[in-house]
Design a protein around this motif. Sequence first.
Motif, short mmCIF file in Angstrom:
data_model
loop_
_atom_site.label_atom_id
_atom_site.label_comp_id
_atom_site.label_asym_id
_atom_site.label_seq_id
_atom_site.Cartn_x
_atom_site.Cartn_y
_atom_site.Cartn_z
N PHE A 21 37.81 1.58 -66.01
CA PHE A 21 38.28 0.87 -66.85
C PHE A 21 37.48 -0.62 -67.43
O PHE A 21 36.44 -0.58 -66.80
CB PHE A 21 39.84 0.45 -66.31
N ARG A 51 41.17 -6.62 -55.72
CA ARG A 51 40.48 -6.52 -57.12
C ARG A 51 39.66 -7.90 -57.57
O ARG A 51 40.43 -8.69 -58.31
CB ARG A 51 41.89 -6.26 -58.21
N TYR A 53 37.64 -8.40 -59.87
CA TYR A 53 37.53 -8.29 -61.21
C TYR A 53 38.83 -9.02 -61.74
O TYR A 53 38.86 -9.16 -63.05
CB TYR A 53 36.91 -7.11 -62.05
N MET A 134 48.55 6.51 -65.41
CA MET A 134 47.38 5.46 -66.21
C MET A 134 46.21 6.48 -66.22
O MET A 134 45.88 7.01 -64.99
CB MET A 134 47.20 4.42 -65.24
N LYS A 160 49.58 5.65 -69.88
CA LYS A 160 49.11 4.52 -70.32
C LYS A 160 47.55 4.67 -70.47
O LYS A 160 46.80 5.24 -69.47
CB LYS A 160 49.12 3.32 -68.84
N LYS A 162 43.92 3.79 -70.69
CA LYS A 162 42.86 2.39 -70.65
C LYS A 162 42.11 2.64 -71.70
O LYS A 162 41.37 3.64 -72.00
CB LYS A 162 41.95 2.82 -69.51
N ASP A 191 45.97 -0.12 -72.81
CA ASP A 191 45.65 -1.56 -71.77
C ASP A 191 44.27 -1.62 -71.79
O ASP A 191 43.34 -0.63 -71.28
CB ASP A 191 45.98 -1.12 -70.40
N ASN A 193 42.43 -4.46 -70.55
CA ASN A 193 41.58 -5.24 -69.65
C ASN A 193 40.66 -6.17 -70.22
O ASN A 193 39.59 -6.13 -69.64
CB ASN A 193 41.00 -4.07 -68.75
N GLU A 217 48.26 -3.82 -73.98
CA GLU A 217 48.42 -4.63 -72.98
C GLU A 217 47.01 -5.31 -72.76
O GLU A 217 45.98 -4.55 -72.85
CB GLU A 217 48.55 -3.82 -71.58
N ASP A 242 49.02 -8.98 -68.61
CA ASP A 242 49.01 -8.44 -67.21
C ASP A 242 48.46 -9.39 -66.53
O ASP A 242 48.83 -10.46 -65.93
CB ASP A 242 48.37 -7.12 -67.42
N LYS A 266 54.06 -6.82 -61.20
CA LYS A 266 53.32 -6.06 -60.20
C LYS A 266 53.67 -6.60 -59.04
O LYS A 266 53.30 -7.86 -58.76
CB LYS A 266 51.63 -6.09 -60.49
N ASN A 293 51.04 -1.07 -62.42
CA ASN A 293 50.27 -0.92 -61.21
C ASN A 293 49.03 -1.58 -60.72
O ASN A 293 48.35 -2.28 -61.81
CB ASN A 293 50.03 0.62 -61.07
N GLN A 294 48.46 -1.64 -59.77
CA GLN A 294 47.23 -2.25 -59.19
C GLN A 294 46.40 -1.18 -58.59
O GLN A 294 45.47 -1.41 -57.54
CB GLN A 294 47.73 -3.37 -58.26
N ILE A 295 46.60 0.15 -59.22
CA ILE A 295 45.93 1.23 -58.54
C ILE A 295 46.28 1.28 -57.34
O ILE A 295 45.79 1.32 -56.32
CB ILE A 295 44.54 1.35 -58.97
#
Length: 366
Positions: A21, A51, A53, A134, A160, A162, A191, A193, A217, A242, A266, A293-295
Amino acid sequence: MKITRIEAIPYSIPYVHPLHFASGSVAEADHVLVRVHTDEGIVGVADTPPRPYTYGETQKSIMAVVEDIFSPQLSGLDIFARDRMQTVMDRTVHNQTAKGAVDIAVWDVIGKYLNQPVSSLLGGYTDHMTVSHMLGFKPAQELLQMALEFREKHGINTFKLKTGRHPITLDIEAARVLREGLGPEAHLYMDANRGWSANESAEVLRQTADLGMEFLEEPDDAREVLGRRRLVTNSSIPIAADESAPDLGTAAREILTGGANFLAIKTARSGFTEATKILGMAQGMGIDVYVGNQIDTQVGTIASVTFGAAFAHTSKRAGELSNYLDMADDLLAEPLSIEDGKIFVRDVPGVGTAIDEDKLAHYRNH
Ligand code: MUC
Ligand code: MG
């Protein structure tokens, strides 16, 4: 009942389908399992996804903050003193998912102690969540094949996409192929990001205006305030915050300053206690939310289902609850299943995160 110790167990489970992503990628779930121990022997469990990043956390930083700071600071506190715990944890800035996991594990203890599902204790609105899947970066036709498989196998009809790639035509094409291949009934959103500038995002919105995207998003960096505000003001679909709104204060700020008009909630980063506050704030301001989600692993996913199903405002939209399907294995003793595009709350005391100890022993990093 008092907290005696909080344990942080690092583990790694590979991904069968690594996800890419705009802000990063994952090839393995190098997460941390958090366990809250109490003086009555009840143990609460939650999962923590590092995460770097997004929140600046790593597996090692999560272990350090949980074991070296939160464990001694929270030990001795009554298990029901959740707001006190939050106040104590908030003395340490950032460390969003570490705080979220401690809170969820505390709720798990409370549910087990009271012999009630935590979803009932939180709000008890319904017994399931509709699932959104996702889709990471891939060529457009591959994305469509994946989406069709998910629909066929699991009944999922919300996706969703990416985005945030360059040239922007890659994502515009992917959105078009998905819409044409999945038909008008599919729910689709994007999304980025923070991958685009405000102007690029506006151009994507212009070129996808006929595709029925439900929202966009985190298109650009929300800190570039005027660009983001211009985008939100001019967009005909909602712009969701997000990672620019990971906690109550930032969520309120982004809504009030016109940085977003839709919010991802989340549990991985807000736990249940702060997520409930964000939800109330959003509802009171007439802002729609969705469970993001946060994967998440299955352990993280069942926490999201527990929270999402508890409230009318979170359960009316599909939540992002299926990326554990991209993993080679998981830790839950009783695996999750998605049927007709739904995941059900577990009718057990706590959150429903009983762990397969053999698997944990196998995947833990010693
Ligand atoms: C999202 O919504 O941004 C990306 C990284 C991560 O942990 O979750 C995502 C999904
Ligand atoms: Mg996002």
